[in-house]
Enzyme design. Structure first.
Site, PDB file in Angstrom:
ATOM      1  N   ARG A 120      -7.306  -0.177  -6.830  1.00  0.00           N
ATOM      2  CA  ARG A 120      -7.506   0.925  -5.881  1.00  0.00           C
ATOM      3  C   ARG A 120      -7.606   2.231  -6.681  1.00  0.00           C
ATOM      4  O   ARG A 120      -6.738   2.504  -7.506  1.00  0.00           O
ATOM      5  CB  ARG A 120      -6.346   0.986  -4.865  1.00  0.00           C
ATOM      6  CG  ARG A 120      -6.296  -0.268  -3.985  1.00  0.00           C
ATOM      7  CD  ARG A 120      -5.471  -0.069  -2.750  1.00  0.00           C
ATOM      8  NE  ARG A 120      -6.091   0.849  -1.823  1.00  0.00           N
ATOM      9  CZ  ARG A 120      -5.453   1.418  -0.801  1.00  0.00           C
ATOM     10  NH1 ARG A 120      -4.175   1.169  -0.608  1.00  0.00           N
ATOM     11  NH2 ARG A 120      -6.072   2.252   0.013  1.00  0.00           N
ATOM     12  N   ARG A 171       0.864  -1.181   0.000  1.00  0.00           N
ATOM     13  CA  ARG A 171       0.000   0.000   0.000  1.00  0.00           C
ATOM     14  C   ARG A 171       0.897   1.226   0.000  1.00  0.00           C
ATOM     15  O   ARG A 171       2.106   1.135   0.116  1.00  0.00           O
ATOM     16  CB  ARG A 171      -0.968  -0.001   1.193  1.00  0.00           C
ATOM     17  CG  ARG A 171      -0.369  -0.604   2.400  1.00  0.00           C
ATOM     18  CD  ARG A 171      -0.319   0.171   3.687  1.00  0.00           C
ATOM     19  NE  ARG A 171      -0.262   1.584   3.610  1.00  0.00           N
ATOM     20  CZ  ARG A 171       0.856   2.287   3.721  1.00  0.00           C
ATOM     21  NH1 ARG A 171       2.055   1.703   3.849  1.00  0.00           N
ATOM     22  NH2 ARG A 171       0.826   3.602   3.697  1.00  0.00           N
ATOM     23  N   GLY A 172       0.239   2.398  -0.143  1.00  0.00           N
ATOM     24  CA  GLY A 172       1.028   3.629  -0.239  1.00  0.00           C
ATOM     25  C   GLY A 172       1.290   3.936  -1.713  1.00  0.00           C
ATOM     26  O   GLY A 172       1.598   3.026  -2.493  1.00  0.00           O
ATOM     27  N   ALA A 173       1.189   5.222  -2.065  1.00  0.00           N
ATOM     28  CA  ALA A 173       1.164   5.610  -3.483  1.00  0.00           C
ATOM     29  C   ALA A 173       2.349   5.061  -4.291  1.00  0.00           C
ATOM     30  O   ALA A 173       2.165   4.418  -5.334  1.00  0.00           O
ATOM     31  CB  ALA A 173       1.123   7.127  -3.574  1.00  0.00           C
ATOM     32  N   ASN A 188      -5.162  12.734   0.419  1.00  0.00           N
ATOM     33  CA  ASN A 188      -4.339  11.903   1.305  1.00  0.00           C
ATOM     34  C   ASN A 188      -5.276  11.160   2.256  1.00  0.00           C
ATOM     35  O   ASN A 188      -6.495  11.358   2.234  1.00  0.00           O
ATOM     36  CB  ASN A 188      -3.326  12.766   2.069  1.00  0.00           C
ATOM     37  CG  ASN A 188      -2.235  11.927   2.709  1.00  0.00           C
ATOM     38  OD1 ASN A 188      -1.641  11.068   2.059  1.00  0.00           O
ATOM     39  ND2 ASN A 188      -1.962  12.139   3.986  1.00  0.00           N
ATOM     40  N   LYS A 189      -4.700  10.306   3.066  1.00  0.00           N
ATOM     41  CA  LYS A 189      -5.486   9.451   3.966  1.00  0.00           C
ATOM     42  C   LYS A 189      -6.514  10.272   4.741  1.00  0.00           C
ATOM     43  O   LYS A 189      -6.241  11.383   5.190  1.00  0.00           O
ATOM     44  CB  LYS A 189      -4.524   8.721   4.918  1.00  0.00           C
ATOM     45  CG  LYS A 189      -5.149   7.721   5.859  1.00  0.00           C
ATOM     46  CD  LYS A 189      -6.030   6.701   5.191  1.00  0.00           C
ATOM     47  CE  LYS A 189      -5.345   5.862   4.147  1.00  0.00           C
ATOM     48  NZ  LYS A 189      -6.280   5.015   3.355  1.00  0.00           N
ATOM     49  N   ASP A 249      -1.657  10.765  -2.085  1.00  0.00           N
ATOM     50  CA  ASP A 249      -1.927   9.693  -3.042  1.00  0.00           C
ATOM     51  C   ASP A 249      -2.197  10.249  -4.436  1.00  0.00           C
ATOM     52  O   ASP A 249      -2.055   9.547  -5.426  1.00  0.00           O
ATOM     53  CB  ASP A 249      -3.115   8.867  -2.549  1.00  0.00           C
ATOM     54  CG  ASP A 249      -2.794   8.257  -1.200  1.00  0.00           C
ATOM     55  OD1 ASP A 249      -2.308   7.130  -1.158  1.00  0.00           O
ATOM     56  OD2 ASP A 249      -2.959   8.950  -0.175  1.00  0.00           O
TER      57      ASP A 249
HETATM   58  O1  MRU Z   1      -4.634   3.360   2.043  1.00  0.00           O
HETATM   59  P1  MRU Z   1      -3.148   3.478   1.973  1.00  0.00           P
HETATM   60  O2  MRU Z   1      -2.437   2.988   3.176  1.00  0.00           O
HETATM   61  O3  MRU Z   1      -2.581   2.947   0.674  1.00  0.00           O
HETATM   62  O4  MRU Z   1      -2.994   5.042   1.916  1.00  0.00           O
HETATM   63  C1  MRU Z   1      -1.867   5.647   1.513  1.00  0.00           C
HETATM   64  C2  MRU Z   1      -1.242   6.321   2.622  1.00  0.00           C
HETATM   65  O5  MRU Z   1      -0.564   5.712   3.397  1.00  0.00           O
HETATM   66  C3  MRU Z   1      -1.397   7.737   2.824  1.00  0.00           C
HETATM   67  O6  MRU Z   1      -2.486   8.336   2.297  1.00  0.00           O
HETATM   68  C4  MRU Z   1      -0.069   8.397   2.564  1.00  0.00           C
HETATM   69  O7  MRU Z   1       0.012   9.469   3.389  1.00  0.00           O
HETATM   70  C5  MRU Z   1       0.148   8.785   1.143  1.00  0.00           C
HETATM   71  S1  MRU Z   1       0.777   7.517   0.202  1.00  0.00           S
HETATM   72  C6  MRU Z   1       2.435   7.883   0.230  1.00  0.00           C
END
Ligand code: MRU
Length: 379
Positions: free
Chosen positions: A98, A54-56, A262-263, A252
């Protein structure tokens, strides 16, 4: 970054194999360090949608390697009449996993364009492999550069905080686990720590999946960076009491006008930061810009996930003797109550002090962003 003193990236091609990609299965962290083998595009798609990765940046790198696995399966023995259609299917499968992180579609489209340039099946496989490796290497290099460009921000604050650490608040996990290496929001923090600057991180727990408590806290701990986990709603209180010097988050997807997805919960931190005159920075590699979008609130797709992520929590059961035991899920909410699970929110550009990119810092507006990335100017 280092895990128990050994350097890891979050994804790599298994050495001496060439048909298997290995990932760190993030669902097991922080309690177990599990490496998972992936050998088909379907497995990679599941690993992305079920958030083993996970994570961009890491989603982008995983999609890149997923396309390589697809090309390997398709071009090793397919009749060329069906090969293009099968590759398009694999691309669509990965893209459907996603919706919010733009790195996903960016990596898949980059692979499609690259593979199309190969004139033989063999060439297509080899281009797909090179491109996947390049996407991963570029991600790691961009994050490293973000660290270098963000470091002076922390250094400047440290000069006026004689004898006290610089307190940085971050949300979710935009650390090395969210990328191939180094991280985006954490890269300046690691750079500052490595340069001997005293830094302390307030880690938002980040419900419902707790990426802050589980992942950011773990990786900061592995690197020896002092940190404190806080419940999600604590940030405003700390900001009112001068206990936060700087907020750095990841993103993201960021529009060409500087609106930041973002989250979920990031927007509230940005509002509190503005009210308390605390700088709010967003760190991102350029692969997280969506150059086609101008209005984040209206255009960025926001992922909605299952309600069970909100109603349940998971972790280690701890016995009366204080010893951690087996992993378990517990139901927090009334079983019959519905729950909503919006994964991301959009922070409008006006609340963002600046962006930290691999090419340097800029304001969160189209003019400043395009000045750093002139190849994306609208002609
Ligand atoms: O749902 P996720 O864990 O894939 O979400 C991404 C994140 O962890 C955050 O939004 C993050 O701050 C940006 S992705 C580098």
């Amino acid at each position: 970054m280092n895990v128990h003193g050994r350097h890891y990236r979050t994804i790599w091609l298994r050495p001496g194999d060439g048909r298997t990609v290995e990932i760190i299965d993030q669902r097991a962290l922080p309690h177990r360090f599990v490496i998972e083998k992936i050998s088909t595009v379907a497995q990679m798609a599941a690993a992305i949608s079920e958030m083993h990765v996970r994570g961009a940046g890491l989603i982008g790198a995983s999609a890149g390697w997923g396309m390589y696995l697809a090309a390997l399966a398709i071009f090793s023995n397919a009749r060329s009449r069906t090969a293009d259609a099968r590759l398009a299917e694999a691309a669509a499968l990965l893209k459907s996993t996603r919706p919010t992180a733009v790195n996903l579609a960016w990596a898949v489209d980059r692979q499609l364009a690259a593979i199309a340039r190969g004139s033989t099946s063999r060439a297509k496989i080899s281009i797909a492999r090179e491109t996947a490796a390049l996407i991963a290497d570029e991600d790691a290099a961009a994050c490293r550069a973000i660290g270098g460009h963000g470091l002076p921000l922390i250094r400047r604050i440290s000069r006026r905080k004689v004898g006290a650490p610089v307190n940085v608040l971050t949300h979710c996990n935009a650390g090395w686990l969210a990328f191939v290496d180094h991280g985006s929001a954490t890269a300046p923090i690691y750079a500052a720590h490595d340069a001997g600057i005293a830094v302390h991180v307030w880690v938002d727990e980040t419900r419902p999946r707790s990426q802050g408590a589980k992942l950011t806290a773990w990786e900061l701990g592995q690197h020896g960076v002092p940190h404190t986990i806080i419940a999600d709603n604590t940030g405003g209180h700390l900001m009112q009491r001068d206990m936060v010097d700087l907020v750095i988050t990841g993103t993201d997807r960021t529009t060409r006008t500087g609106d930041v997805a973002n989250k979920i919960g990031t927007y509230l931190k940005a509002l509190a930061a503005r009210d308390n005159r605390i700088p709010f920075y967003v760190a991102l590699p350029s692969s997280s810009f969506d150059w086609k979008m101008r209005d984040g609130l209206r255009e960025i797709p926001i992922e909605e996930r299952g309600s069970e992520e909100v109603k349940f929590a998971d972790g280690l059961l701890v016995g009366a003797n204080g010893r951690a035991g087996r992993h378990a899920e517990v139901l927090i909410a009334p079983p019959e109550s519905p729950a909503a699970n919006y994964g991301f929110d959009v922070t409008p550009a006006r609340l963002v002090t600046g962006l930290i990119t691999e090419r340097g810092l800029c304001r969160a507006d189209e003019k400043s962003i395009v000045a750093l990335f002139p190849e994306h100017a609208v002609r």
